[in-house]
Write a protein that holds these residues in place. Structure first.
Motif, PDB file in Angstrom:
ATOM      1  N   GLU A 373       0.820  -1.237   0.116  1.00  0.00           N
ATOM      2  CA  GLU A 373       0.009  -0.054   0.042  1.00  0.00           C
ATOM      3  C   GLU A 373       0.931   1.149  -0.055  1.00  0.00           C
ATOM      4  N   TYR A 374       2.065   1.335   0.761  1.00  0.00           N
ATOM      5  CA  TYR A 374       2.847   2.371   0.733  1.00  0.00           C
ATOM      6  C   TYR A 374       3.465   2.576  -0.582  1.00  0.00           C
ATOM      7  N   GLU A 375       3.782   1.574  -1.343  1.00  0.00           N
ATOM      8  CA  GLU A 375       4.336   1.718  -2.517  1.00  0.00           C
ATOM      9  C   GLU A 375       3.308   2.315  -3.575  1.00  0.00           C
ATOM     10  N   ASN A 376       2.037   2.110  -3.461  1.00  0.00           N
ATOM     11  CA  ASN A 376       1.101   2.684  -4.474  1.00  0.00           C
ATOM     12  C   ASN A 376       0.952   3.944  -3.987  1.00  0.00           C
ATOM     13  N   ILE A 377       0.749   4.326  -2.872  1.00  0.00           N
ATOM     14  CA  ILE A 377       0.469   5.660  -2.336  1.00  0.00           C
ATOM     15  C   ILE A 377       1.713   6.756  -2.845  1.00  0.00           C
ATOM     16  N   THR A 378       3.099   6.027  -2.883  1.00  0.00           N
ATOM     17  CA  THR A 378       4.286   6.788  -3.499  1.00  0.00           C
ATOM     18  C   THR A 378       4.218   6.938  -4.732  1.00  0.00           C
ATOM     19  N   LEU A 379       3.550   5.944  -5.655  1.00  0.00           N
ATOM     20  CA  LEU A 379       3.508   6.108  -7.179  1.00  0.00           C
ATOM     21  C   LEU A 379       2.369   7.240  -7.471  1.00  0.00           C
ATOM     22  N   ASN A 380       1.493   7.126  -6.712  1.00  0.00           N
ATOM     23  CA  ASN A 380       0.227   8.027  -6.850  1.00  0.00           C
ATOM     24  C   ASN A 380       0.508   9.496  -6.580  1.00  0.00           C
ATOM     25  N   LYS A 381       1.406   9.745  -5.432  1.00  0.00           N
ATOM     26  CA  LYS A 381       1.820  11.223  -5.382  1.00  0.00           C
ATOM     27  C   LYS A 381       2.623  11.563  -6.123  1.00  0.00           C
ATOM     28  N   GLN A 382       3.609  10.574  -6.852  1.00  0.00           N
ATOM     29  CA  GLN A 382       4.528  11.029  -7.996  1.00  0.00           C
ATOM     30  C   GLN A 382       3.579  11.378  -9.269  1.00  0.00           C
ATOM     31  N   ALA A 383       2.417  10.887  -9.499  1.00  0.00           N
ATOM     32  CA  ALA A 383       1.703  11.246 -10.603  1.00  0.00           C
ATOM     33  C   ALA A 383       1.099  12.506 -10.447  1.00  0.00           C
ATOM     34  N   TRP A 384       0.591  12.833  -9.176  1.00  0.00           N
ATOM     35  CA  TRP A 384       0.041  14.077  -8.974  1.00  0.00           C
ATOM     36  C   TRP A 384       0.789  15.262  -8.871  1.00  0.00           C
ATOM     37  N   GLU A 385       2.082  14.900  -8.282  1.00  0.00           N
ATOM     38  CA  GLU A 385       3.117  16.032  -8.560  1.00  0.00           C
ATOM     39  C   GLU A 385       3.514  16.402 -10.041  1.00  0.00           C
ATOM     40  N   LEU A 386       3.465  15.450 -10.697  1.00  0.00           N
ATOM     41  CA  LEU A 386       3.653  15.709 -12.130  1.00  0.00           C
ATOM     42  C   LEU A 386       2.409  16.429 -12.779  1.00  0.00           C
ATOM     43  N   VAL A 387       1.150  16.214 -12.372  1.00  0.00           N
ATOM     44  CA  VAL A 387       0.036  17.023 -12.647  1.00  0.00           C
ATOM     45  C   VAL A 387       0.454  18.319 -12.199  1.00  0.00           C
ATOM     46  N   LEU A 388       0.689  18.458 -10.989  1.00  0.00           N
ATOM     47  CA  LEU A 388       1.028  19.867 -10.497  1.00  0.00           C
ATOM     48  C   LEU A 388       1.901  20.769 -11.072  1.00  0.00           C
ATOM     49  N   SER A 389       2.989  20.151 -11.776  1.00  0.00           N
ATOM     50  CA  SER A 389       3.951  20.791 -12.268  1.00  0.00           C
ATOM     51  C   SER A 389       3.408  21.443 -13.872  1.00  0.00           C
ATOM     52  N   LYS A 390       2.626  20.417 -14.150  1.00  0.00           N
ATOM     53  CA  LYS A 390       2.002  20.886 -15.522  1.00  0.00           C
ATOM     54  C   LYS A 390       1.033  22.104 -15.465  1.00  0.00           C
ATOM     55  N   VAL A 391       0.206  22.071 -14.415  1.00  0.00           N
ATOM     56  CA  VAL A 391      -1.064  23.163 -14.058  1.00  0.00           C
ATOM     57  C   VAL A 391      -0.177  24.411 -13.610  1.00  0.00           C
ATOM     58  N   GLY A 392       0.964  24.317 -13.227  1.00  0.00           N
ATOM     59  CA  GLY A 392       1.597  25.495 -12.761  1.00  0.00           C
ATOM     60  C   GLY A 392       1.319  25.787 -11.278  1.00  0.00           C
ATOM     61  N   ARG A 393       1.841  26.945 -10.665  1.00  0.00           N
ATOM     62  CA  ARG A 393       1.613  27.205  -9.253  1.00  0.00           C
ATOM     63  C   ARG A 393       0.240  27.711  -9.103  1.00  0.00           C
ATOM     64  N   CYS A 394      -0.104  27.581  -7.796  1.00  0.00           N
ATOM     65  CA  CYS A 394      -1.630  28.033  -7.288  1.00  0.00           C
ATOM     66  C   CYS A 394      -1.693  29.369  -7.523  1.00  0.00           C
ATOM     67  N   GLU A 395      -2.806  29.549  -8.442  1.00  0.00           N
ATOM     68  CA  GLU A 395      -3.279  31.047  -8.827  1.00  0.00           C
ATOM     69  C   GLU A 395      -4.785  31.122  -8.206  1.00  0.00           C
ATOM     70  N   ASP A 396      -5.100  32.267  -7.812  1.00  0.00           N
ATOM     71  CA  ASP A 396      -6.550  32.495  -7.789  1.00  0.00           C
ATOM     72  C   ASP A 396      -7.347  32.537  -8.866  1.00  0.00           C
ATOM     73  N   ILE A 397      -8.557  32.148  -9.051  1.00  0.00           N
ATOM     74  CA  ILE A 397      -9.440  32.243 -10.240  1.00  0.00           C
ATOM     75  C   ILE A 397      -9.710  33.863 -10.365  1.00  0.00           C
ATOM     76  N   PRO A 398      -9.805  34.615 -11.523  1.00  0.00           N
ATOM     77  CA  PRO A 398     -10.135  35.820 -11.326  1.00  0.00           C
ATOM     78  C   PRO A 398     -11.495  36.117 -10.930  1.00  0.00           C
ATOM     79  N   ASP A 399     -11.585  37.288 -10.153  1.00  0.00           N
ATOM     80  CA  ASP A 399     -12.951  37.481  -9.588  1.00  0.00           C
ATOM     81  C   ASP A 399     -13.430  38.239 -10.392  1.00  0.00           C
ATOM     82  N   LYS A 400     -14.913  37.781 -10.947  1.00  0.00           N
ATOM     83  CA  LYS A 400     -15.808  38.233 -11.825  1.00  0.00           C
ATOM     84  C   LYS A 400     -17.130  38.718 -11.090  1.00  0.00           C
ATOM     85  N   SER A 401     -17.530  39.895 -11.479  1.00  0.00           N
ATOM     86  CA  SER A 401     -18.844  40.200 -10.872  1.00  0.00           C
ATOM     87  C   SER A 401     -20.094  39.301 -11.409  1.00  0.00           C
ATOM     88  N   SER A 402     -21.118  39.507 -10.968  1.00  0.00           N
ATOM     89  CA  SER A 402     -22.241  38.585 -11.467  1.00  0.00           C
ATOM     90  C   SER A 402     -22.697  39.275 -13.021  1.00  0.00           C
TER      91      SER A 402
END
Length: 482
Positions: A373-402
């Motif tokens: 189970e630990y090995e599966n979690i490690t591989l899963n974490k590595q995959a999501w880290e690659l996803v995060l590296s592709k989507v870039g840093r955390c940025e807020d969504i532009p605030d839009k009025s109604s």
């Protein structure tokens, strides 16, 4: 004083109301009697398509609080109750009982929600009709114009040259030209209405309060966003992520026999959600997609070929988990991925501690399972880290009025029942998401689950709370314990 609860079985011409001790058969001719009976009462009806929607609107207008019982769940509930008799009066009686014993499987009737679901279903039917008419037309053209490559064009290019094809058919004396023109006119008619339908669906999606959050997710266009909204509508309906994913993808029914009596089992459900998101799954196999690391991980775990359906359901489940926490804590896509990585890191630390303890105790069987189970979690974490590296840093969504969120030019003055776009806050519940979250925070007894600011005042403010693991941690499956 408690509200009166009535079970209601509907048909084309009349309804059967049951209050637990007495039944009433009423039609629209007894309009005043219906109003007197249901005013300020709770009425539970079964999900029965057009007839149910019709009477749901009538009863709401008469002052009742109408709730919908899921058809599959109600059927299995009657099996569990060993109900052999089948008639309108029995159904009305057990709908009332279903409300008390399966309250989590009923939801408040919502006219706007029912309308949006009908639009999504019609959108899927139109796509099938477009494919059907285009294929038939292509077959006729292959015979009428054997030297031209109309039948070899992909769908997008083929639809762009319909006017050219129409002119050539009118000038070509062939026995099949009339049939080809018939299919071409059908295709054009469906395309015209399909375009109007997409405009209306887009209008509703863009005026929903969660639109900006869902739009930040890679690959989610307005139709996919509207499909999600049509089935969850308000994220506060779901107590946790498991109930959200179960409702959106799997569905749940109670076991009616054996040692697992009354336990819930998964079942097929929400064909519209699974059907619409399959194309996103196929596009995620491309190298430029941020979801590609997840696809590679699923291939390594589940294999290729015939396991595509399993990979797709697992992919959709992971995506919906991110959607749930993004909506719950007002996070953008990149922020939700960052939460996922942090959660997997916390899970790794927990498993590492248990693994070391099992080795110290000499429990090889448990250590082997925890190591796997630990090995599966490690591989899963590595995959999501690659996803995060592709989507870039955390940025807020532009605030839009109604006003900015409303789609200009998408209101249909003609066409689909003269529908106008909904207001920006089109949810029916009396309390907003911000109020509900604020009340839950005030009621919380744990200091770690207290926010300095309300998470939905500004998109992204809930990130610190989510990364800290407060409140939203997914329920863990039962694990082997020594």
């Amino acid at each position: 004083m408690k509200e009166r609860v009535l079970g209601c079985d509907v048909s084309k011409d009349y309804i059967i109301l049951h209050d637990g001790s007495q039944a009433y058969k009423l039609s629209l001719e007894n309009f005043k009697s219906i109003q007197k009976l249901v005013n300020n009462s709770i009425v539970v009806i079964e999900q029965t398509g057009a007839y149910g929607l019709r009477w749901g609107q009538v009863l709401e207008d008469l002052g009742a609080k109408v709730y919908i019982a899921d058809g599959k769940d109600f059927k299995n509930f009657k099996l569990y109750q060993a109900v052999k008799k089948k008639d309108d009066y029995t159904d009305a009686y057990y709908l009332r009982l279903f409300f008390f014993e399966r309250s989590k499987r009923v939801w408040r009737f919502n006219k706007e929600l029912a309308h949006l679901r009908a639009l999504i279903r019609q959108h899927m039917r139109n796509e099938k009709d477009i494919t059907k008419h285009a294929n038939r037309l292509s077959q006729y053209l292959a015979v009428i114009f054997p030297t031209k490559n109309y039948c070899d064009l992909d769908r997008k290019k083929f639809l762009k040259v319909l006017d050219e094809i129409e002119q050539e058919l009118k000038q070509t004396p062939h026995a099949l030209s009339g049939l080809a023109l018939m299919e071409l006119n059908k295709l054009k008619l469906v395309l015209d209405w399909h375009s109007k339908l997409e405009e209306e669906i887009t209008s509703i999606a863009r005026n929903h309060k969660d639109y900006e959050i869902l739009k930040s997710f890679h690959g989610l266009n307005d139709i996919l966003i509207a499909t999600l909204i049509a089935y969850y509508w308000d994220i506060e309906r779901f107590k946790d992520v498991d109930s959200f994913i179960g409702y959106m993808v799997m569905g749940a029914n109670p076991e009616v026999s054996g040692t697992s009596l009354n336990r819930m089992k998964t079942d097929k459900a929400r064909a519209e959600v699974k059907g619409k998101f399959f194309m996103l799954f196929l596009q995620s196999h491309k190298d430029n997609s941020p979801y590609k690391p997840l696809i590679d991980l699923l291939r390594s775990r589940l294999g290729g070929g015939n396991n595509q359906k399993k990979r797709y359901i697992k992919f959709l489940t992971d995506l919906l988990e991110l959607v749930y926490y993004a909506l719950k804590y007002r996070l953008s896509f990149s922020q939700a991925v960052a939460w996922k990585v942090k959660e997997l890191e916390r899970e790794k630390a927990r498993l590492r501690s248990q693994l070391e303890k099992a080795r110290e105790q000499g429990n090889q069987e448990k250590a082997s399972l925890l190591g796997w189970e630990y090995e599966n979690i490690t591989l899963n974490k590595q995959a999501w880290e690659l996803v995060l590296s592709k989507v870039g840093r955390c940025e807020d969504i532009p605030d839009k009025s109604s006003e900015g969120a409303k789609s200009n030019g998408l209101a249909l003055d003609e066409g689909l029942a003269g529908h106008q776009p909904y207001s920006f806050t089109c949810l029916e519940p009396s309390q907003s998401l911000e109020q509900n979250q604020s009340q839950k925070q005030n009621q919380s007894k744990e200091p770690s689950q207290t926010l300095s600011q309300e998470p939905s005042q500004e998109i992204g403010q809930g990130l610190e709370y989510a990364l800290a693991g407060g409140g939203g941690k997914r329920k863990k499956r039962r694990r082997l314990e020594s």
